[in-house]
Design a protein around this motif. Structure first.
Motif, PDB file in Angstrom:
ATOM      1  N   SER A 199     -26.300  69.792  85.717  1.00 36.38           N
ATOM      2  CA  SER A 199     -25.280  69.329  84.764  1.00 36.38           C
ATOM      3  C   SER A 199     -24.277  68.382  85.395  1.00 36.38           C
ATOM      4  O   SER A 199     -23.548  67.692  84.675  1.00 36.38           O
ATOM      5  CB  SER A 199     -24.538  70.535  84.171  1.00 36.38           C
ATOM      6  OG  SER A 199     -23.859  71.237  85.199  1.00 36.38           O
ATOM      7  N   MET A 200     -24.212  68.313  86.723  1.00 39.39           N
ATOM      8  CA  MET A 200     -23.246  67.439  87.407  1.00 39.39           C
ATOM      9  C   MET A 200     -23.897  66.134  87.869  1.00 39.39           C
ATOM     10  O   MET A 200     -23.229  65.291  88.438  1.00 39.39           O
ATOM     11  CB  MET A 200     -22.645  68.152  88.612  1.00 39.39           C
ATOM     12  CG  MET A 200     -21.733  69.291  88.227  1.00 39.39           C
ATOM     13  SD  MET A 200     -21.039  70.122  89.655  1.00 39.39           S
ATOM     14  CE  MET A 200     -20.013  68.843  90.340  1.00 39.39           C
ATOM     15  N   ARG A 201     -25.193  65.969  87.649  1.00 42.25           N
ATOM     16  CA  ARG A 201     -25.875  64.742  88.087  1.00 42.25           C
ATOM     17  C   ARG A 201     -26.136  63.834  86.926  1.00 42.25           C
ATOM     18  O   ARG A 201     -26.272  64.183  85.834  1.00 42.25           O
ATOM     19  CB  ARG A 201     -27.212  65.067  88.743  1.00 42.25           C
ATOM     20  CG  ARG A 201     -27.042  65.805  90.023  1.00 42.25           C
ATOM     21  CD  ARG A 201     -28.338  65.949  90.744  1.00 42.25           C
ATOM     22  NE  ARG A 201     -28.734  67.351  90.651  1.00 42.25           N
ATOM     23  CZ  ARG A 201     -29.971  67.769  90.606  1.00 42.25           C
ATOM     24  NH1 ARG A 201     -30.960  66.943  90.628  1.00 42.25           N
ATOM     25  NH2 ARG A 201     -30.231  69.041  90.554  1.00 42.25           N
TER      26      ARG A 201
ATOM     27  N   LEU B 208     -14.470  63.674  89.932  1.00 37.07           N
ATOM     28  CA  LEU B 208     -15.934  63.615  89.921  1.00 37.07           C
ATOM     29  C   LEU B 208     -16.446  62.200  89.709  1.00 37.07           C
ATOM     30  O   LEU B 208     -17.586  61.990  89.318  1.00 37.07           O
ATOM     31  CB  LEU B 208     -16.504  64.571  88.875  1.00 37.07           C
ATOM     32  CG  LEU B 208     -16.353  66.043  89.240  1.00 37.07           C
ATOM     33  CD1 LEU B 208     -16.923  66.933  88.142  1.00 37.07           C
ATOM     34  CD2 LEU B 208     -17.012  66.354  90.574  1.00 37.07           C
ATOM     35  N   THR B 209     -15.568  61.236  89.981  1.00 33.96           N
ATOM     36  CA  THR B 209     -15.995  59.836  89.984  1.00 33.96           C
ATOM     37  C   THR B 209     -15.751  59.299  91.386  1.00 33.96           C
ATOM     38  O   THR B 209     -14.802  59.688  92.064  1.00 33.96           O
ATOM     39  CB  THR B 209     -15.208  58.985  88.969  1.00 33.96           C
ATOM     40  OG1 THR B 209     -13.818  59.137  89.209  1.00 33.96           O
ATOM     41  CG2 THR B 209     -15.535  59.390  87.540  1.00 33.96           C
ATOM     42  N   GLY B 210     -16.643  58.413  91.813  1.00 36.74           N
ATOM     43  CA  GLY B 210     -16.560  57.864  93.154  1.00 36.74           C
ATOM     44  C   GLY B 210     -15.594  56.710  93.249  1.00 36.74           C
ATOM     45  O   GLY B 210     -14.924  56.354  92.271  1.00 36.74           O
ATOM     46  N   PRO B 211     -15.528  56.083  94.430  1.00 34.15           N
ATOM     47  CA  PRO B 211     -14.624  54.959  94.650  1.00 34.15           C
ATOM     48  C   PRO B 211     -14.883  53.781  93.702  1.00 34.15           C
ATOM     49  O   PRO B 211     -13.989  53.000  93.427  1.00 34.15           O
ATOM     50  CB  PRO B 211     -14.897  54.552  96.094  1.00 34.15           C
ATOM     51  CG  PRO B 211     -15.570  55.715  96.724  1.00 34.15           C
ATOM     52  CD  PRO B 211     -16.263  56.457  95.631  1.00 34.15           C
TER      53      PRO B 211
ATOM     54  N   ASP C 271      -8.468  74.200  83.218  1.00 39.09           N
ATOM     55  CA  ASP C 271      -7.430  73.215  82.901  1.00 39.09           C
ATOM     56  C   ASP C 271      -6.854  72.534  84.153  1.00 39.09           C
ATOM     57  O   ASP C 271      -6.101  71.579  84.031  1.00 39.09           O
ATOM     58  CB  ASP C 271      -6.281  73.873  82.119  1.00 39.09           C
ATOM     59  CG  ASP C 271      -6.663  74.186  80.685  1.00 39.09           C
ATOM     60  OD1 ASP C 271      -7.707  73.681  80.213  1.00 39.09           O
ATOM     61  OD2 ASP C 271      -5.921  74.934  80.030  1.00 39.09           O
ATOM     62  N   VAL C 272      -7.204  73.009  85.330  1.00 44.96           N
ATOM     63  CA  VAL C 272      -6.586  72.514  86.563  1.00 44.96           C
ATOM     64  C   VAL C 272      -7.030  71.104  86.925  1.00 44.96           C
ATOM     65  O   VAL C 272      -6.230  70.213  87.050  1.00 44.96           O
ATOM     66  CB  VAL C 272      -6.866  73.480  87.734  1.00 44.96           C
ATOM     67  CG1 VAL C 272      -6.382  72.901  89.042  1.00 44.96           C
ATOM     68  CG2 VAL C 272      -6.200  74.819  87.472  1.00 44.96           C
ATOM     69  N   ALA C 273      -8.301  70.886  87.135  1.00 40.62           N
ATOM     70  CA  ALA C 273      -8.816  69.590  87.589  1.00 40.62           C
ATOM     71  C   ALA C 273     -10.324  69.587  87.408  1.00 40.62           C
ATOM     72  O   ALA C 273     -10.920  70.641  87.200  1.00 40.62           O
ATOM     73  CB  ALA C 273      -8.459  69.371  89.058  1.00 40.62           C
ATOM     74  N   PRO C 274     -10.929  68.412  87.530  1.00 37.50           N
ATOM     75  CA  PRO C 274     -12.387  68.391  87.408  1.00 37.50           C
ATOM     76  C   PRO C 274     -13.078  69.335  88.397  1.00 37.50           C
ATOM     77  O   PRO C 274     -13.962  70.070  88.030  1.00 37.50           O
ATOM     78  CB  PRO C 274     -12.754  66.937  87.700  1.00 37.50           C
ATOM     79  CG  PRO C 274     -11.539  66.164  87.331  1.00 37.50           C
ATOM     80  CD  PRO C 274     -10.381  67.067  87.674  1.00 37.50           C
ATOM     81  N   THR C 275     -12.667  69.341  89.663  1.00 37.46           N
ATOM     82  CA  THR C 275     -13.300  70.199  90.667  1.00 37.46           C
ATOM     83  C   THR C 275     -12.241  70.737  91.614  1.00 37.46           C
ATOM     84  O   THR C 275     -11.433  69.981  92.140  1.00 37.46           O
ATOM     85  CB  THR C 275     -14.357  69.405  91.477  1.00 37.46           C
ATOM     86  OG1 THR C 275     -15.315  68.883  90.577  1.00 37.46           O
ATOM     87  CG2 THR C 275     -15.049  70.287  92.490  1.00 37.46           C
TER      88      THR C 275
END
Length: 127
Positions: A125-127, A89-92, A19-23
């Protein structure tokens, strides 16, 4: 002495952490690398290895010290310091941070005038 959690306790521990954050990454500092005093000017970046243009800036989150599943399992020694950093987990460009062609992730930590890096394989799973 062995310590065992029930299935319910284990699920609650995982839920609290998820529940904290994506990563979330816990960074531990070796006291042999400095004075043992960690300046507030620390920065952390998560990126696909070799692609600093895609890096996302982490947010130092000291309150995560209180989340049991994120606190670490080793007893603390006063000569070490640690801090928690959360990353999107999303870029700029608002696209996923890691693309299917990225094989390794890289964490870059800057403290004062020093920089350290660590890399690891990106789970499919993260790509």
């Amino acid at each position: 002495m062995a310590f065992k959690l029930s299935e319910g306790e284990t699920r609650a521990l995982f839920k609290e952490a998820e529940d904290v954050a994506p990563t979330v990454i816990m960074v531990e500092i070796d006291p042999n690398e400095g004075s043992g005093v960690i300046p507030n000017s620390r920065q952390a970046f998560l990126q696909p290895k070799g692609r600093p243009d895609a890096a996302v800036h982490g947010t130092v989150s000291p309150q995560l010290r209180e989340v049991k599943a994120l606190a670490g399992v080793l007893r603390r020694h006063y000569d070490y310091d640690r801090f928690w950093v959360t990353f999107p987990l999303t870029g700029p460009d608002a696209q996923p941070l890691f693309s299917p062609s990225d094989q390794d992730a890289e964490l870059v930590v800057r403290i004062y005038e020093k920089e350290g890096r660590v890399e690891w394989p990106i789970p499919a799973s993260m790509r």
